[in-house]
Motif scaffolding. Sequence first.
Motif, PDB file in Angstrom:
ATOM      1  N   THR A 185      -2.494   0.547  -5.890  1.00 30.33           N
ATOM      2  CA  THR A 185      -2.624   1.128  -4.556  1.00 30.33           C
ATOM      3  C   THR A 185      -4.122   0.740  -4.287  1.00 30.33           C
ATOM      4  N   VAL A 186      -5.338   0.140  -5.224  1.00 35.14           N
ATOM      5  CA  VAL A 186      -6.262  -0.495  -5.078  1.00 35.14           C
ATOM      6  C   VAL A 186      -6.027  -2.065  -5.055  1.00 35.14           C
ATOM      7  N   GLY A 187      -5.820  -2.654  -5.243  1.00 37.07           N
ATOM      8  CA  GLY A 187      -4.712  -3.828  -5.020  1.00 37.07           C
ATOM      9  C   GLY A 187      -4.742  -4.017  -3.898  1.00 37.07           C
ATOM     10  N   SER A 188      -3.563  -3.707  -3.508  1.00 38.75           N
ATOM     11  CA  SER A 188      -3.328  -3.181  -2.022  1.00 38.75           C
ATOM     12  C   SER A 188      -4.440  -3.634  -0.727  1.00 38.75           C
TER      13      SER A 188
ATOM     14  N   THR B  74      11.357  -3.876   2.107  1.00 34.95           N
ATOM     15  CA  THR B  74      10.477  -4.085   1.868  1.00 34.95           C
ATOM     16  C   THR B  74       9.933  -2.965   0.511  1.00 34.95           C
ATOM     17  N   VAL B  75       9.120  -2.180   1.269  1.00 31.73           N
ATOM     18  CA  VAL B  75       8.871  -0.352   0.511  1.00 31.73           C
ATOM     19  C   VAL B  75       9.752  -0.798  -1.007  1.00 31.73           C
TER      20      VAL B  75
ATOM     21  N   LEU C  70       1.937   6.475  -7.056  1.00 28.62           N
ATOM     22  CA  LEU C  70       1.568   7.112  -7.532  1.00 28.62           C
ATOM     23  C   LEU C  70       1.547   9.350  -7.276  1.00 28.62           C
ATOM     24  N   LEU C  71       2.216   9.142  -6.244  1.00 31.66           N
ATOM     25  CA  LEU C  71       2.929  10.515  -5.754  1.00 31.66           C
ATOM     26  C   LEU C  71       4.204  10.485  -6.653  1.00 31.66           C
TER      27      LEU C  71
ATOM     28  N   PHE D 126       0.894  -1.217   0.286  1.00 26.78           N
ATOM     29  CA  PHE D 126      -0.065   0.147  -0.279  1.00 26.78           C
ATOM     30  C   PHE D 126       1.401   1.224  -0.284  1.00 26.78           C
ATOM     31  N   ILE D 127       2.034   1.081   1.285  1.00 23.01           N
ATOM     32  CA  ILE D 127       2.722   2.056   0.903  1.00 23.01           C
ATOM     33  C   ILE D 127       3.990   2.450  -0.652  1.00 23.01           C
ATOM     34  N   ALA D 128       4.152   1.599  -1.252  1.00 24.78           N
ATOM     35  CA  ALA D 128       4.399   1.513  -2.157  1.00 24.78           C
ATOM     36  C   ALA D 128       3.746   2.539  -3.659  1.00 24.78           C
TER      37      ALA D 128
END
Length: 436
Positions: free
Chosen positions: A292-295, A246-247, A117-118, A110-112
């Motif tokens: 992001t959505v997948g996470s 990991t991120v 996105l940014l 999610f953080i990745a």
Amino acid sequence: MIEMNKALNKFFKLEQHGTNVKTEVLAGITTFLAMAYILVVNPAILSAAGIPFKQVFMATVISAAIGTLFMALFAKHPIAIAPGMGLNAYFTSVVASTGLTYQTVLGTVFIAGVLFLLLSLTPLREALIRAIPDSLKFGITAGIGLFIAFLGLRMSGIVVANPDNLVTFGDLHRSVTLLTIFGLFVTLILLARRVTGALFIGMTLTALVGYFTHQLTFDGFVSSPPAPVFFDMDVPGVFSQGLYATVFAFLLVTLFDTTGTLIGVAEQTGAMKNGEFPRAKSALLADATATTVGSLFGTSPTTAYIESTTGAAAGGRTGLTSLVVAVLLALSMFISPLVGAISSLPAITAPALIIVGCFMMEGLARIEWKKFDEAFPAFAILLMMPLTASIATGIAVGFITYPVLKLVSGKGREVHPLLYIFGLIFIVQLAFFPAH
């Protein structure tokens, strides 16, 4: 129907791209069939990390459908998005090696995804595409071609593991291998005869033979979709466990897997003009949004799918191809038994992957092979992608060797500053944070 065709032609500018609705639909179906295996393989891999199979199935469908729909409507490229192979295996290995819960590792995804996105909203990624020299672009395209051809050979059993020489020729007595060879030659004949939709027709004929030889079986065709699970993650755990590496690994591999595939497909379709990738920001946002959505629903990072090259080879040139893929992905929620049956027989899609690998070799003729500082980085990419089973690793080696050779050749000023920066990042990543 005529009005719909006119509307699609106007929105996607089909005539301008030298295509039509029929070709785009066939290309979309071809891409979907080539990538449908992920709907079964991704849940199988991630369930080993503890995520329920049905949850991953729905997360895979949702993330792939949303990302591909975004690609279709905004970027308008014939490129599909779905959870990446290799990234799912890395996810499972992180859970196994650290003993952490899958919810915590989903937090890193999610953080990745948010960072992705940014980055996609900044000029950095578009600048990176412009900064990549032609020799690396052609090397990436051809490397992806070898990667997917080797994938087709391996999944069909034409090439198998060997302890003495890593790989060797497979057993032709295996039914799936024989069926693959049948499908390969049927499709080659159709292509040689210039039959429209040859790849799709080849898949269909192979599936029919597989059905009548009892290699393709169906346990029903339609079923109710499983209920999706939302926000099954532990974001605070990422920080408390210090999972920054990991991120970084997820972000870096996704970044360059997607960039490499976008360039590869764009070169194949002729969308790249003077090193420029049109609507690059929208294409990158499609993948970042899907990750992001997948996470949020329970799957590993997504990427632009190399199987999109099968649709491009079938004539797909616009977002209508991706729209068809997105619709079929959404429908696959209700036809999971049928999708599972088709994707479980590698002989149906392997011939297309092998043939498309050949199509993607074209750019090699445009590399200046007599200039060693241009030739070797492309060769390194070409070699490393299939042998390491990683697009990102191949790109990393190319990004490291290119600026080094230019520097020692006295041509350091020809290299874009971004290549030096990413070359150093890749050295650190390969040495300390390799993603497998």
